[in-house]
Design a protein around this motif. Structure first.
Motif, PDB file in Angstrom:
ATOM      1  N   ASP A 285       0.837  -1.199   0.000  1.00 48.34           N
ATOM      2  CA  ASP A 285       0.000   0.000   0.000  1.00 48.34           C
ATOM      3  C   ASP A 285       0.873   1.251   0.000  1.00 48.34           C
ATOM      4  O   ASP A 285       0.552   2.253  -0.661  1.00 48.34           O
ATOM      5  CB  ASP A 285      -0.921   0.004   1.222  1.00 48.34           C
ATOM      6  CG  ASP A 285      -2.069  -0.977   1.075  1.00 48.34           C
ATOM      7  OD1 ASP A 285      -2.311  -1.444  -0.056  1.00 48.34           O
ATOM      8  OD2 ASP A 285      -2.716  -1.296   2.094  1.00 48.34           O
ATOM      9  N   PHE A 286       1.968   1.201   0.734  1.00 50.33           N
ATOM     10  CA  PHE A 286       2.920   2.314   0.722  1.00 50.33           C
ATOM     11  C   PHE A 286       3.479   2.513  -0.682  1.00 50.33           C
ATOM     12  O   PHE A 286       3.542   3.641  -1.190  1.00 50.33           O
ATOM     13  CB  PHE A 286       4.045   2.024   1.713  1.00 50.33           C
ATOM     14  CG  PHE A 286       5.228   2.933   1.600  1.00 50.33           C
ATOM     15  CD1 PHE A 286       5.137   4.277   1.912  1.00 50.33           C
ATOM     16  CD2 PHE A 286       6.465   2.435   1.178  1.00 50.33           C
ATOM     17  CE1 PHE A 286       6.242   5.121   1.817  1.00 50.33           C
ATOM     18  CE2 PHE A 286       7.569   3.258   1.089  1.00 50.33           C
ATOM     19  CZ  PHE A 286       7.454   4.603   1.404  1.00 50.33           C
ATOM     20  N   ALA A 287       3.875   1.424  -1.325  1.00 46.53           N
ATOM     21  CA  ALA A 287       4.424   1.525  -2.674  1.00 46.53           C
ATOM     22  C   ALA A 287       3.422   2.110  -3.657  1.00 46.53           C
ATOM     23  O   ALA A 287       3.783   2.876  -4.562  1.00 46.53           O
ATOM     24  CB  ALA A 287       4.872   0.134  -3.151  1.00 46.53           C
ATOM     25  N   MET A 288       2.129   1.801  -3.463  1.00 49.21           N
ATOM     26  CA  MET A 288       1.116   2.230  -4.416  1.00 49.21           C
ATOM     27  C   MET A 288       0.522   3.594  -4.084  1.00 49.21           C
ATOM     28  O   MET A 288       0.008   4.286  -4.978  1.00 49.21           O
ATOM     29  CB  MET A 288      -0.009   1.187  -4.481  1.00 49.21           C
ATOM     30  CG  MET A 288       0.451  -0.168  -4.986  1.00 49.21           C
ATOM     31  SD  MET A 288      -0.880  -1.404  -5.101  1.00 49.21           S
ATOM     32  CE  MET A 288      -1.778  -0.773  -6.514  1.00 49.21           C
ATOM     33  N   GLN A 289       0.588   3.992  -2.818  1.00 48.74           N
ATOM     34  CA  GLN A 289      -0.096   5.215  -2.401  1.00 48.74           C
ATOM     35  C   GLN A 289       0.835   6.397  -2.139  1.00 48.74           C
ATOM     36  O   GLN A 289       0.388   7.543  -2.139  1.00 48.74           O
ATOM     37  CB  GLN A 289      -0.919   4.924  -1.143  1.00 48.74           C
ATOM     38  CG  GLN A 289      -2.044   3.927  -1.381  1.00 48.74           C
ATOM     39  CD  GLN A 289      -2.729   3.471  -0.114  1.00 48.74           C
ATOM     40  OE1 GLN A 289      -2.498   4.023   0.961  1.00 48.74           O
ATOM     41  NE2 GLN A 289      -3.568   2.449  -0.208  1.00 48.74           N
ATOM     42  N   GLU A 290       2.120   6.127  -1.903  1.00 51.28           N
ATOM     43  CA  GLU A 290       3.055   7.230  -1.662  1.00 51.28           C
ATOM     44  C   GLU A 290       3.274   7.993  -2.972  1.00 51.28           C
ATOM     45  O   GLU A 290       3.751   7.436  -3.966  1.00 51.28           O
ATOM     46  CB  GLU A 290       4.389   6.678  -1.145  1.00 51.28           C
ATOM     47  CG  GLU A 290       5.478   7.711  -0.982  1.00 51.28           C
ATOM     48  CD  GLU A 290       5.156   8.773   0.056  1.00 51.28           C
ATOM     49  OE1 GLU A 290       5.629   9.910  -0.100  1.00 51.28           O
ATOM     50  OE2 GLU A 290       4.426   8.472   1.022  1.00 51.28           O
ATOM     51  N   PRO A 291       2.935   9.291  -3.007  1.00 50.98           N
ATOM     52  CA  PRO A 291       3.007  10.051  -4.265  1.00 50.98           C
ATOM     53  C   PRO A 291       4.394  10.034  -4.913  1.00 50.98           C
ATOM     54  O   PRO A 291       4.494  10.053  -6.145  1.00 50.98           O
ATOM     55  CB  PRO A 291       2.614  11.475  -3.827  1.00 50.98           C
ATOM     56  CG  PRO A 291       1.811  11.281  -2.582  1.00 50.98           C
ATOM     57  CD  PRO A 291       2.410  10.096  -1.890  1.00 50.98           C
ATOM     58  N   SER A 292       5.435  10.000  -4.106  1.00 50.43           N
ATOM     59  CA  SER A 292       6.787  10.084  -4.663  1.00 50.43           C
ATOM     60  C   SER A 292       7.288   8.754  -5.215  1.00 50.43           C
ATOM     61  O   SER A 292       8.401   8.682  -5.727  1.00 50.43           O
ATOM     62  CB  SER A 292       7.759  10.578  -3.589  1.00 50.43           C
ATOM     63  OG  SER A 292       7.869   9.634  -2.530  1.00 50.43           O
TER      64      SER A 292
END
Length: 419
Positions: A285-292
């Motif tokens: 989820d971090f990989a997919m949701q973090e804008p950067s």
């Protein structure tokens, strides 16, 4: 502490994970040993009491004079072991937070070596007497960095993140989903170290400032650690420690973005292989949701992240519609056969998967024999007749009679060119 003049952010993450995984593996072993020892002492106590005519009422215990010394010894052993069990459980949380602090120190060291101008505003100074003791400027620089780290680590964990945000110009470091849990864990650690676990005004204040749910916690109450709390703390420390490095890594070394993206996806695969779906979800989820991160990923790596997220949902038993919705925005038909195969097994289209498997054959650079045997994405497919038949046709041997002596260790599905 990392001393490489060219800091390796991937290595920093690897060391951190290996160390806290050691704690996670040790926790049940140590606790089970204590519980077994407690049961043995309690049984010895019961046996002794029944043999020595010891009687007990609600308020008193009557002991024959000749049994008093042995009774006291067994009683003391029982009490000491019970106390030690609670202390050891607390110490696992103390160690977990200490490992995060070591991780943070390594990260700050790498930041300062990568971007030395960060130290321009540092209040750490060397006198001339101190300076001439160093043989090189690198030694002097490292001493300044170590002093900066030492001063930083004396502050609270919230202040650590504020320092990083200010120095790096990043305003998202305290916006992790687990931030409140992280603060509670670090503050509970402080209670264990300084207050024997007794809730203090400082603990309540800091938790309230960071939106920690402490409605059930009262001043003066005692906090403990059980297996559920430790496992949740482990996942939180893991998540925050990994996310922190990945955001900063891309900020300081944009030329290594592709390597960072690959490392993040591979980490998710490692976690999936160990069946820790909650933690895998946090990382994906971090990989997919973090804008950067996600928007700037190479297309191949982005597809791998989507596939890994889809299989995480699948192994969690989520509704197939959720998996289909995740996959439907990608035209898998125009991609390489390896991606087509991964999509087919996720949607349980084993007939198509069998045909694609035969088409790929045994010379794929992306999927080898060991991947078919161990890759989590093929978990259900491996149980099917289509897979067993396809495997034997491709590799000229039955699935249940492997010849893997020359196989390489399992590696994550690579980012091949999309055909």
């Amino acid at each position: 502490m990392t001393n490489n003049a060219d800091p390796n952010f991937s290595r920093i993450i690897e060391v951190f994970i290996n160390r806290i995984q050691g704690l996670k593996m040790s926790f049940p072993i140590v606790i089970n040993a204590f519980e077994n020892s407690e049961k043995e002492i309690q049984q010895k106590f019961i046996n002794f009491a029944s043999q020595q005519s010891i009687t007990q009422t609600d308020t008193t215990i009557t002991i024959p004079l000749e049994s008093a010394t042995n009774f006291k010894q067994l009683w003391q052993e029982n009490m000491s072991l019970s106390l030690a069990s609670n202390i050891i459980k607390r110490n696992f949380i103390i160690s977990l937070v200490s490992e995060f602090d070591i991780h943070l120190a390594n990260l700050v060291k790498a930041i300062c070596l990568t971007k030395p101008e960060i130290l321009n505003s540092s209040e750490r100074h060397l006198s001339f007497k101190e300076l001439i003791q160093f043989k090189t400027l690198d030694e002097a620089r490292n001493d300044i960095i170590d002093r900066e780290i030492d001063g930083l680590l004396r502050d609270s964990h919230a202040e650590h993140f504020k320092w990083l945000e200010k120095k790096l110009g990043i305003d998202t470091l305290r916006k992790f989903s687990s931030w409140s849990n992280f603060i509670e864990i670090t503050e509970r650690r402080n209670l264990f170290v300084h207050c024997d676990g007794c809730i203090s005004t400082q603990y309540l204040t800091i938790c309230q400032e960071n939106n920690v749910d402490i409605n059930d916690y009262k001043l003066g109450a005692w906090l403990q650690v059980d297996e559920t709390y430790f496992n949740n703390a482990y996942k939180c420390i893991f998540e925050v420690g990994v996310k922190l490095v990945h955001v900063i890594w891309r900020k300081l070394k944009p030329e290594e973005r592709e390597s960072a993206d690959t490392a993040l996806n591979n980490l998710a695969v490692d976690i999936l292989t160990s069946n820790d779906y909650l933690l895998a979800n946090l990382i994906l989820d971090f990989a997919m949701q973090e804008p950067s991160i996600f928007k700037k990923m190479a297309d191949g790596t982005k597809l791998l992240v989507i596939l890994n997220k889809a299989q995480t949902l699948k192994w969690e038993g989520k509704n197939q519609d959720a998996i289909d919705n995740l996959l439907k925005d990608t035209n898998w038909n125009i991609l390489s056969d390896e991606f087509k195969l991964a999509n087919a097994v996720l949607i349980d289209n084993f007939d198509d998967a069998y045909q694609i498997m035969k088409k790929i054959g045994n010379n794929s650079k992306m999927i080898s024999k060991i991947h078919y045997r161990e890759w989590p994405i093929f978990r259900e497919f491996r149980k099917s007749q289509q897979f067993l038949q396809g495997y034997e046709e491709v590799f000229s041997e039955p699935f249940d009679q492997p010849s893997l002596l020359n196989e390489e260790p399992l590696m994550p599905l690579s980012n091949a060119e999309n055909n």
